[in-house]
Design an enzyme around this catalytic site. Structure first.
Site, PDB file in Angstrom:
ATOM      1  N   ARG A 123       0.808  -1.230   0.000  1.00 45.18           N
ATOM      2  CA  ARG A 123       0.000   0.000   0.000  1.00 45.18           C
ATOM      3  C   ARG A 123       0.842   1.282   0.000  1.00 45.18           C
ATOM      4  O   ARG A 123       0.360   2.339   0.362  1.00 45.18           O
ATOM      5  CB  ARG A 123      -0.988   0.010   1.169  1.00 45.18           C
ATOM      6  CG  ARG A 123      -2.011  -1.120   1.110  1.00 45.18           C
ATOM      7  CD  ARG A 123      -3.043  -0.989   2.220  1.00 45.18           C
ATOM      8  NE  ARG A 123      -4.063  -2.032   2.096  1.00 45.18           N
ATOM      9  CZ  ARG A 123      -3.987  -3.236   2.648  1.00 45.18           C
ATOM     10  NH1 ARG A 123      -2.906  -3.550   3.362  1.00 45.18           N
ATOM     11  NH2 ARG A 123      -4.952  -4.112   2.501  1.00 45.18           N
ATOM     12  N   LYS A 144       2.980  11.326 -11.113  1.00 40.93           N
ATOM     13  CA  LYS A 144       2.119  10.463 -11.920  1.00 40.93           C
ATOM     14  C   LYS A 144       2.880   9.178 -12.238  1.00 40.93           C
ATOM     15  O   LYS A 144       3.937   9.211 -12.865  1.00 40.93           O
ATOM     16  CB  LYS A 144       1.728  11.152 -13.228  1.00 40.93           C
ATOM     17  CG  LYS A 144       0.589  12.149 -13.103  1.00 40.93           C
ATOM     18  CD  LYS A 144       0.150  12.606 -14.483  1.00 40.93           C
ATOM     19  CE  LYS A 144      -1.050  13.512 -14.437  1.00 40.93           C
ATOM     20  NZ  LYS A 144      -1.486  13.914 -15.795  1.00 40.93           N
ATOM     21  N   GLU A 186       9.316  17.807 -24.401  1.00 41.13           N
ATOM     22  CA  GLU A 186       8.682  18.180 -23.138  1.00 41.13           C
ATOM     23  C   GLU A 186       9.321  19.436 -22.543  1.00 41.13           C
ATOM     24  O   GLU A 186       8.673  20.182 -21.810  1.00 41.13           O
ATOM     25  CB  GLU A 186       8.761  17.017 -22.144  1.00 41.13           C
ATOM     26  CG  GLU A 186       7.968  15.782 -22.536  1.00 41.13           C
ATOM     27  CD  GLU A 186       6.469  15.890 -22.243  1.00 41.13           C
ATOM     28  OE1 GLU A 186       5.995  16.997 -21.918  1.00 41.13           O
ATOM     29  OE2 GLU A 186       5.778  14.858 -22.342  1.00 41.13           O
ATOM     30  N   LYS A 228       7.189  23.039 -14.113  1.00 37.82           N
ATOM     31  CA  LYS A 228       6.322  21.936 -13.722  1.00 37.82           C
ATOM     32  C   LYS A 228       6.133  21.901 -12.211  1.00 37.82           C
ATOM     33  O   LYS A 228       5.026  21.644 -11.730  1.00 37.82           O
ATOM     34  CB  LYS A 228       6.884  20.605 -14.212  1.00 37.82           C
ATOM     35  CG  LYS A 228       5.941  19.449 -13.903  1.00 37.82           C
ATOM     36  CD  LYS A 228       6.217  18.194 -14.677  1.00 37.82           C
ATOM     37  CE  LYS A 228       5.121  17.151 -14.433  1.00 37.82           C
ATOM     38  NZ  LYS A 228       5.356  15.900 -15.184  1.00 37.82           N
ATOM     39  N   GLU A 238      -4.427  17.126 -10.424  1.00 40.18           N
ATOM     40  CA  GLU A 238      -5.023  17.484 -11.713  1.00 40.18           C
ATOM     41  C   GLU A 238      -6.529  17.752 -11.617  1.00 40.18           C
ATOM     42  O   GLU A 238      -7.342  17.237 -12.366  1.00 40.18           O
ATOM     43  CB  GLU A 238      -4.749  16.399 -12.762  1.00 40.18           C
ATOM     44  CG  GLU A 238      -4.887  16.912 -14.189  1.00 40.18           C
ATOM     45  CD  GLU A 238      -4.334  15.962 -15.232  1.00 40.18           C
ATOM     46  OE1 GLU A 238      -5.009  15.733 -16.227  1.00 40.18           O
ATOM     47  OE2 GLU A 238      -3.201  15.466 -15.037  1.00 40.18           O
ATOM     48  N   ARG A 242      -3.261  21.813 -13.386  1.00 38.49           N
ATOM     49  CA  ARG A 242      -2.256  20.822 -13.793  1.00 38.49           C
ATOM     50  C   ARG A 242      -2.551  20.244 -15.178  1.00 38.49           C
ATOM     51  O   ARG A 242      -1.639  19.790 -15.877  1.00 38.49           O
ATOM     52  CB  ARG A 242      -2.179  19.684 -12.761  1.00 38.49           C
ATOM     53  CG  ARG A 242      -1.148  18.627 -13.147  1.00 38.49           C
ATOM     54  CD  ARG A 242      -0.871  17.633 -12.051  1.00 38.49           C
ATOM     55  NE  ARG A 242       0.091  16.627 -12.510  1.00 38.49           N
ATOM     56  CZ  ARG A 242       0.801  15.841 -11.717  1.00 38.49           C
ATOM     57  NH1 ARG A 242       0.661  15.928 -10.407  1.00 38.49           N
ATOM     58  NH2 ARG A 242       1.646  14.968 -12.216  1.00 38.49           N
ATOM     59  N   ASN A 246      -0.795  18.763 -20.087  1.00 32.84           N
ATOM     60  CA  ASN A 246      -1.165  17.775 -21.100  1.00 32.84           C
ATOM     61  C   ASN A 246      -1.194  18.354 -22.516  1.00 32.84           C
ATOM     62  O   ASN A 246      -1.702  17.700 -23.435  1.00 32.84           O
ATOM     63  CB  ASN A 246      -2.549  17.195 -20.776  1.00 32.84           C
ATOM     64  CG  ASN A 246      -2.537  16.349 -19.525  1.00 32.84           C
ATOM     65  OD1 ASN A 246      -1.580  15.629 -19.261  1.00 32.84           O
ATOM     66  ND2 ASN A 246      -3.587  16.456 -18.724  1.00 32.84           N
ATOM     67  N   HIS A 249      -0.913  16.041 -25.538  1.00 30.93           N
ATOM     68  CA  HIS A 249      -0.939  14.649 -25.101  1.00 30.93           C
ATOM     69  C   HIS A 249      -2.174  13.880 -25.544  1.00 30.93           C
ATOM     70  O   HIS A 249      -2.133  12.648 -25.645  1.00 30.93           O
ATOM     71  CB  HIS A 249      -0.785  14.572 -23.578  1.00 30.93           C
ATOM     72  CG  HIS A 249       0.609  14.797 -23.110  1.00 30.93           C
ATOM     73  ND1 HIS A 249       1.305  15.968 -23.373  1.00 30.93           N
ATOM     74  CD2 HIS A 249       1.473  14.017 -22.402  1.00 30.93           C
ATOM     75  CE1 HIS A 249       2.515  15.888 -22.841  1.00 30.93           C
ATOM     76  NE2 HIS A 249       2.641  14.722 -22.248  1.00 30.93           N
ATOM     77  N   HIS A 253      -0.931  10.698 -27.215  1.00 24.35           N
ATOM     78  CA  HIS A 253      -1.166   9.372 -26.636  1.00 24.35           C
ATOM     79  C   HIS A 253      -1.904   8.468 -27.620  1.00 24.35           C
ATOM     80  O   HIS A 253      -1.654   7.258 -27.671  1.00 24.35           O
ATOM     81  CB  HIS A 253      -1.979   9.502 -25.341  1.00 24.35           C
ATOM     82  CG  HIS A 253      -1.165   9.943 -24.171  1.00 24.35           C
ATOM     83  ND1 HIS A 253      -1.721  10.272 -22.956  1.00 24.35           N
ATOM     84  CD2 HIS A 253       0.177  10.111 -24.017  1.00 24.35           C
ATOM     85  CE1 HIS A 253      -0.759  10.613 -22.110  1.00 24.35           C
ATOM     86  NE2 HIS A 253       0.395  10.528 -22.729  1.00 24.35           N
ATOM     87  N   HIS A 266       7.938   8.822 -27.262  1.00 23.47           N
ATOM     88  CA  HIS A 266       6.908   9.622 -26.598  1.00 23.47           C
ATOM     89  C   HIS A 266       6.986  11.097 -26.991  1.00 23.47           C
ATOM     90  O   HIS A 266       5.981  11.707 -27.360  1.00 23.47           O
ATOM     91  CB  HIS A 266       7.036   9.487 -25.078  1.00 23.47           C
ATOM     92  CG  HIS A 266       6.090  10.355 -24.317  1.00 23.47           C
ATOM     93  ND1 HIS A 266       4.733  10.115 -24.260  1.00 23.47           N
ATOM     94  CD2 HIS A 266       6.296  11.480 -23.586  1.00 23.47           C
ATOM     95  CE1 HIS A 266       4.141  11.042 -23.519  1.00 23.47           C
ATOM     96  NE2 HIS A 266       5.072  11.873 -23.103  1.00 23.47           N
TER      97      HIS A 266
END
Length: 367
Positions: A123, A144, A186, A228, A238, A242, A246, A249, A253, A266
């Protein structure tokens, strides 16, 4: 050494950027609060491990740590549940306990996978990011972590902050040119969303950045991480601002998913996505010059801005429907208002996005 702090109250953590940091990994783990009595798991990949894993392991052992290592195949395909299970098995067999930590030594794939392991093992246990690519300056900051599903990128994951980011610039010297350019996508993205001067600086200093000039690269990575970090500090999970991170993206993606996470790197896919977002901005009434400047910045950094003809519009649209930014029949896009300023648009029509995809096959500089 340059240092930046991600301000998240009790969970704030430092980003250290400099040369020769790997040799002191053990000392940094002690500073991060990882106790020597508990084993550490270092996750790396088949390209990075032969170069740097022995340096990290030696430093950890000098500092009194027991070290367990797991090497995954290099590439996006390793961000899978099957590889995740293998790493968890190594952690169990290595005796990791609730006071242990996972160290991610590698690029974004390693960081995302290892972070998801850290977030879910017992956990949640300790976590340190040790990025070895330019691209990972983005993925290693912000918490993330995730693995992919065959139908969608990063669909299984968590928000899980590291205790520290240790960024040794010496590891970037061995990156192939294509990986360098991919990472710079990026970097310039951070300028495109929040810092006009930095975005144009990236274009003006593209040659030095591609050549890994230490002064230019050090500044660019520090500025990118700082932008960032500011965004994360204001919106960790987010819920609002935030989402601007993206930019590019949603389309990017989808390109990765349709290509099987192997055709485009990427950063390359995100570059095409950023060109697409700028085209969408023009379609929605913003200044066409935003697209032209965006394309010139990306092209200067040897990044693609055009979609190959074999990418079908139906396939890409279907992939976007599985994206987490698709809600209740509406598509959410980060749309540039100017260089250095973006907005979150929640009601983008699918027909407009389809039109952008068609344009991406025709416009821009061929790659």
């Amino acid at each position: 050494m340059r240092s930046i702090t991600v301000e998240l109250g009790e969970r704030s953590y430092p980003i250290h950027i400099g040369s020769g940091l790997l040799q002191n990994t053990g000392e940094h783990c002690t500073l991060a609060g990882f106790p020597q009595r508990s084993p550490l798991l270092v996750v790396s990949d088949s390209e990075v491990a032969p170069r740097y894993l022995h340096v990290v392991e030696a430093s950890l052992r000098r500092s009194g740590y027991t070290v367990v290592s797991h090497i995954i195949p290099a590439g996006e395909a390793s961000k899978s549940l099957a590889v995740y299970e293998e790493v968890i098995t190594t952690a169990i067999q290595g005796g990791l306990d609730r006071s242990s930590a996972v160290l991610a030594l590698g690029g974004g794939v390693v960081g995302d996978l290892a972070g998801f392991v850290a977030a879910s093992y017992m956990r949640g246990i300790g976590f340190m990011q040790i990025p070895t690519t330019i691209l990972a300056h983005d993925s290693s900051v912000g918490g993330k972590v995730a693995v992919n599903h065959p139908l969608a990128k990063n669909m299984l994951g968590a928000f899980y902050q590291p205790s520290m980011v240790l960024y040794d610039l010496d590891t970037l010297a061995t990156l192939p040119p294509r990986q360098v350019a991919s990472g710079l996508a990026e970097v310039v993205k951070h300028g495109l969303i929040l810092d006009k001067e930095f975005a144009y600086w990236c274009r003006e200093h593209a040659e030095e950045l591609l050549a890994l000039d230490p002064e230019a690269l050090g500044y660019a990575l520090e500025r990118g991480c700082a932008i960032k970090a500011d965004v994360i500090g204001n919106d960790e999970r987010e819920q609002g601002q935030r989402a601007i991170l993206n930019l590019g993206h949603t389309i990017g993606h989808a390109i990765e998913a349709v290509g099987g996470y192997g055709v485009f790197l990427h950063g390359e896919a995100i570059a095409i996505g950023m060109a697409g977002s700028a085209l969408l901005a023009a379609k929605l009434g913003r200044d066409r010059a935003i697209y032209e400047d965006t394309v010139s910045m990306l092209s200067a950094l040897s990044l693609p801005v055009r979609l190959p003809a074999q990418y079908g519009e139906d396939e890409l649209m279907e992939a976007m429907m599985h994206d987490k930014k698709f809600k209740e029949g509406r598509m959410t896009f980060i749309v540039p208002e100017a260089i250095g300023a973006v907005s979150i648009v929640n009601d983008v029509q699918a027909s407009d996005v389809r039109g952008v995809i068609a344009q991406l096959k025709k416009e821009g500089t061929p790659w």
